[in-house]
Design an enzyme around this catalytic site. Structure first.
Site, short mmCIF file in Angstrom:
data_model
loop_
_atom_site.label_atom_id
_atom_site.label_comp_id
_atom_site.label_asym_id
_atom_site.label_seq_id
_atom_site.Cartn_x
_atom_site.Cartn_y
_atom_site.Cartn_z
N ARG A 1 29.50 27.73 7.54
CA ARG A 1 30.72 28.41 7.97
C ARG A 1 31.29 27.68 9.19
O ARG A 1 30.66 27.64 10.25
CB ARG A 1 30.44 29.86 8.37
N GLU B 1 33.21 28.42 11.46
CA GLU B 1 33.87 29.44 12.30
C GLU B 1 33.50 29.18 13.74
O GLU B 1 32.32 29.07 14.05
CB GLU B 1 33.29 30.81 11.95
N ARG C 1 25.51 36.84 16.82
CA ARG C 1 25.11 36.97 15.42
C ARG C 1 25.75 35.95 14.47
O ARG C 1 25.62 36.07 13.25
CB ARG C 1 25.39 38.39 14.93
N HIS C 2 26.49 34.99 15.02
CA HIS C 2 27.13 33.98 14.17
C HIS C 2 26.47 32.62 14.27
O HIS C 2 26.27 32.11 15.37
CB HIS C 2 28.62 33.84 14.52
N GLU D 1 26.24 44.29 10.03
CA GLU D 1 26.25 43.93 8.61
C GLU D 1 25.22 42.85 8.29
O GLU D 1 25.15 41.84 8.96
CB GLU D 1 27.66 43.41 8.27
N SER E 1 26.93 41.73 2.03
CA SER E 1 28.22 42.07 1.53
C SER E 1 28.19 41.80 0.03
O SER E 1 27.58 40.81 -0.40
CB SER E 1 29.19 41.14 2.28
N ARG F 1 20.08 37.20 9.89
CA ARG F 1 20.48 38.51 10.43
C ARG F 1 19.47 39.58 10.07
O ARG F 1 19.21 40.48 10.86
CB ARG F 1 21.86 38.89 9.90
P1 AMO Z 1 29.88 37.25 3.57
O1 AMO Z 1 30.83 36.24 4.04
O2 AMO Z 1 30.05 38.64 4.08
O3 AMO Z 1 29.90 37.38 1.98
O4 AMO Z 1 28.41 36.76 3.92
C1 AMO Z 1 27.28 37.42 3.42
C2 AMO Z 1 26.28 37.70 4.54
O5 AMO Z 1 25.94 36.51 5.19
C3 AMO Z 1 25.71 36.75 6.58
N1 AMO Z 1 26.63 35.95 7.40
C4 AMO Z 1 26.28 35.25 8.49
N2 AMO Z 1 25.10 35.08 9.12
C5 AMO Z 1 25.07 34.29 10.22
N3 AMO Z 1 26.14 33.65 10.71
C6 AMO Z 1 27.36 33.77 10.12
N4 AMO Z 1 28.40 33.11 10.59
C7 AMO Z 1 27.46 34.61 8.96
N5 AMO Z 1 28.47 34.95 8.13
C8 AMO Z 1 27.95 35.76 7.19
C9 AMO Z 1 25.91 38.22 6.79
C10 AMO Z 1 26.80 38.60 5.64
O6 AMO Z 1 26.68 39.95 5.30
N6 AMO Z 1 30.24 35.66 -1.18
C11 AMO Z 1 30.01 36.82 -0.34
C12 AMO Z 1 28.78 37.57 -0.76
C13 AMO Z 1 28.91 38.28 -2.09
O7 AMO Z 1 29.87 39.01 -2.29
O8 AMO Z 1 28.02 38.09 -2.93
C14 AMO Z 1 29.87 36.35 1.10
O9 AMO Z 1 29.63 35.21 1.38
O10 AMO Z 1 24.66 38.86 6.70
#
Ligand code: AMO
Length: 547
Positions: free
Chosen positions: A310, A312, A318-319, A468, A471, A521
């Site tokens: 990601r 981001e 938590r990111h 969270e 998802s 997470r």
């Molecule tokens: P989403 O983007 O919500 O959904 O990501 C799913 C889960 O991944 C974790 N997560 C992260 N952990 C650490 N750092 C981050 N930057 C980060 N971003 C997300 C979270 C989150 O709930 N394709 C969909 C999933 C699906 O629908 O099957 C998806 O990627 O725990």
């Protein structure tokens, strides 16, 4: 200008011009002096050589007298020691063992007594060496002088100490050393002490950090050696194992989808570009499109454990920019709740089994991070499921009101999520719960709308301690509906990269749902760690690309 610096005419003796007789006398003197000097130096050298020879002889004599010379030092080529044992396998029996361990601490108590604290995977045991035939003073000096963190091979007798060793993990046993050999020597100066990293990224009595999280992560290999890090990495391993165990038991197939992809299709800008020969490639933001393509490929029930990238620029607790994703996708008969229940049971299985199988590691971690307390699971073994709108109502009761627009277009803020987590904990006595039926506007294009109210969707999020961790959703499996959903989200179905995904649905695809979990997470919130970086082996965030 100082007097001494005034230009003066050179004296005859300096130029060597008209002073031959005097010069003859001087050169005699000079050669006499030189001879004296040489004799002096020779005597000095002879003395030094004699001293060195004496020391060598003394050392040789000492070595000859060293009754323990074969019992310590460099590991001998022909090593006839017993097979090595782990501390954790020790029994109370008084018997000889051989261990390979790090020196956590070495201390000479007296010429006749030294102590080692030995460490294996963060676990410590005391070893003691006392001068008694054949153990010599030289062996004691060598043992007590070992560099901290060196890896040694120690043979000794297991005994019960008179009083338990409070600084050791194994407190009721100690090793009485018979042999100690160096396997791999550590540098004298370490960038930080493992024992300092043992404390949480903390503050001391004056509020000054002792070893900051940055220092610990910069020196992650040393940091991983602490008892707490060792335990955390076991929990990560446990989460991945339990996830795959549950999936395989349910007939799911392990898949391996590409992480190098040709188009940034799933979301907006949070994708890393890579140079892919003469064109641009991207690092996959999730296996979303591929796991659905596997369903279209008749695989019915699939899962994956793989890195998720990601781009981001989120600098939060938590990111991460790269995390371990646990993904699954599954067909259903009649209703997406079949898959939702499957996922709820998955989490209850993982979290309850972690408590059962990793109780010792959890207890170790809680010594460093006691604040969050035990993770609360629903008592009846069934996940608590509420609708998104129930969450909105609970928040409203607590005085947090969302406007009509906020409810349908924004989703909860992090602060709201946390508050809701606390409300749910107080009301339902659980740290794990599920919210179903999120507003359609906040979910991605592949999400199926709720057939009974199109403002909502057949989608869900899972929470641990109010944050969270997963998802997921029912996915649209009809090509026309999928294209329409894309257009409604401002995406162009004819855009390069969507073609292969959309073609999968043109050939027919069964109804399915799935989810994506963030492994780091889950570990972080299960253990109540203050930062996701502590639950990542070598974390990647916007600031960190090493080690
Ligand atoms: P989403 O983007 O919500 O959904 O990501 C799913 C889960 O991944 C974790 N997560 C992260 N952990 C650490 N750092 C981050 N930057 C980060 N971003 C997300 C979270 C989150 O709930 N394709 C969909 C999933 C699906 O629908 O099957 C998806 O990627 O725990």
């Amino acid at each position: 200008m100082a007097d001494s610096e005034l230009p003066t005419r050179p004296k005859p003796e300096e130029t060597g011009a008209a002073a031959a007789p005097a010069a003859e006398g001087d050169s005699k003197n000079a050669s006499k002096n030189a001879a004296k000097k040489a004799a002096k130096e020779k005597a000095k050298a002879e003395k030094a050589a004699a001293r060195a020879a004496q020391e060598k002889a003394q050392a040789a004599a000492q070595e000859a007298n060293d009754t323990a010379k074969h019992l310590y030092g460099k590991l001998p080529e022909s090593d006839d020691a017993n097979p090595t044992t782990r501390f954790t396998d020790f029994t109370d029996e008084e018997k000889e063992v051989t261990v390979v361990a790090r020196v956590d601490n070495a201390r000479v108590q007296s010429a006749k007594l030294a102590f080692l604290m030995l460490r294996q995977q963060g676990q410590k045991i005391q070893a003691v060496i006392a001068a008694a035939e054949p153990i010599s003073r030289q062996m004691i000096k060598f043992t007590g002088g070992l560099n901290v963190n060196s890896i040694v091979k120690v043979t000794g007798l297991i005994k019960k100490p008179e009083i338990p060793i409070s600084s050791a993990t194994i407190q009721h046993l100690e090793i009485h050393i018979r042999k100690v050999y160096m396997i791999s020597e550590a540098a004298q100066m370490l960038p930080m002490q493992v024992k300092d990293a043992e404390r949480p990224p903390p503050v001391d009595a004056d509020g000054a950090p002792i070893v900051t999280l940055k220092t610990r992560l910069d020196n992650r290999v040393l940091d991983l050696q602490t008892e707490t890090s060792q335990a955390i990495t076991w929990i990560s391993s446990g989460v991945a194992q339990l996830f795959s165990e549950y999936m395989i038991k349910s007939g799911s197939r392990w898949i391996f989808t590409p992480k190098l992809v040709g188009a940034a299709t799933e979301g907006g800008s949070n994708v890393f570009e890579v140079k892919y020969f003469k064109r641009t490639g991207y690092l996959a933001q999730s296996p979303q499109l591929y796991k659905q393509m596997c369903i279209a490929g008749d695989m019915e029930n699939v899962f994956e454990i793989a890195p998720v990238f990601r781009a981001e620029d989120s600098n939060t607790h938590r990111h991460l920019t790269e995390f371990a994703g646990l993904d699954f996708e599954k067909t259903f008969d009649k209703h997406y709740h079949e898959v939702l229940e499957f996922a709820e049971d998955l989490l209850v299985f993982i979290l309850s089994q972690l408590k059962e199988r990793y109780a010792a590691q959890i207890a170790t971690i809680q010594k460093s991070y006691p604040k969050a307390g035990d993770f609360k699971l629903p008592k009846n073994g069934k996940a608590l499921r509420l609708n998104y709108m129930d969450g909105v109502a609970l928040l409203k009761e607590a005085g947090v009101d969302m406007s009509e627009q906020e409810r349908f277009e924004n989703d909860f803020s992090t602060a709201m999520e946390k508050q809701l987590g606390q409300i749910i904990r107080d009301k339902y006595d659980t740290d794990f719960y599920v919210l179903d039926k999120f507003p359609m506007a906040v979910r991605p294009f592949y999400t199926k709308a709720d057939p009974s109210d199109a403002r909502f969707s057949n989608s869900y999020d899972f929470f641990m301690r109010g944050e969270e961790i997963m998802s997921g959703a029912q996915r649209i499996n009809d090509i026309a509906e999928l294209e329409e959903s894309m257009r409604s989200k401002g995406l162009d179905p004819t855009q390069e990269g969507f073609e292969d995904y959309l073609n999968a649905f043109r050939q027919g695809c069964p109804p399915h749902a799935g989810g994506g979990l963030g492994m780091n997470r889950i570990v972080m919130f299960f253990l109540g760690l203050p930062n996701v970086r502590l639950a990542s082996l070598f974390p990647r965030d916007p600031q960190r690309l090493r080690p």
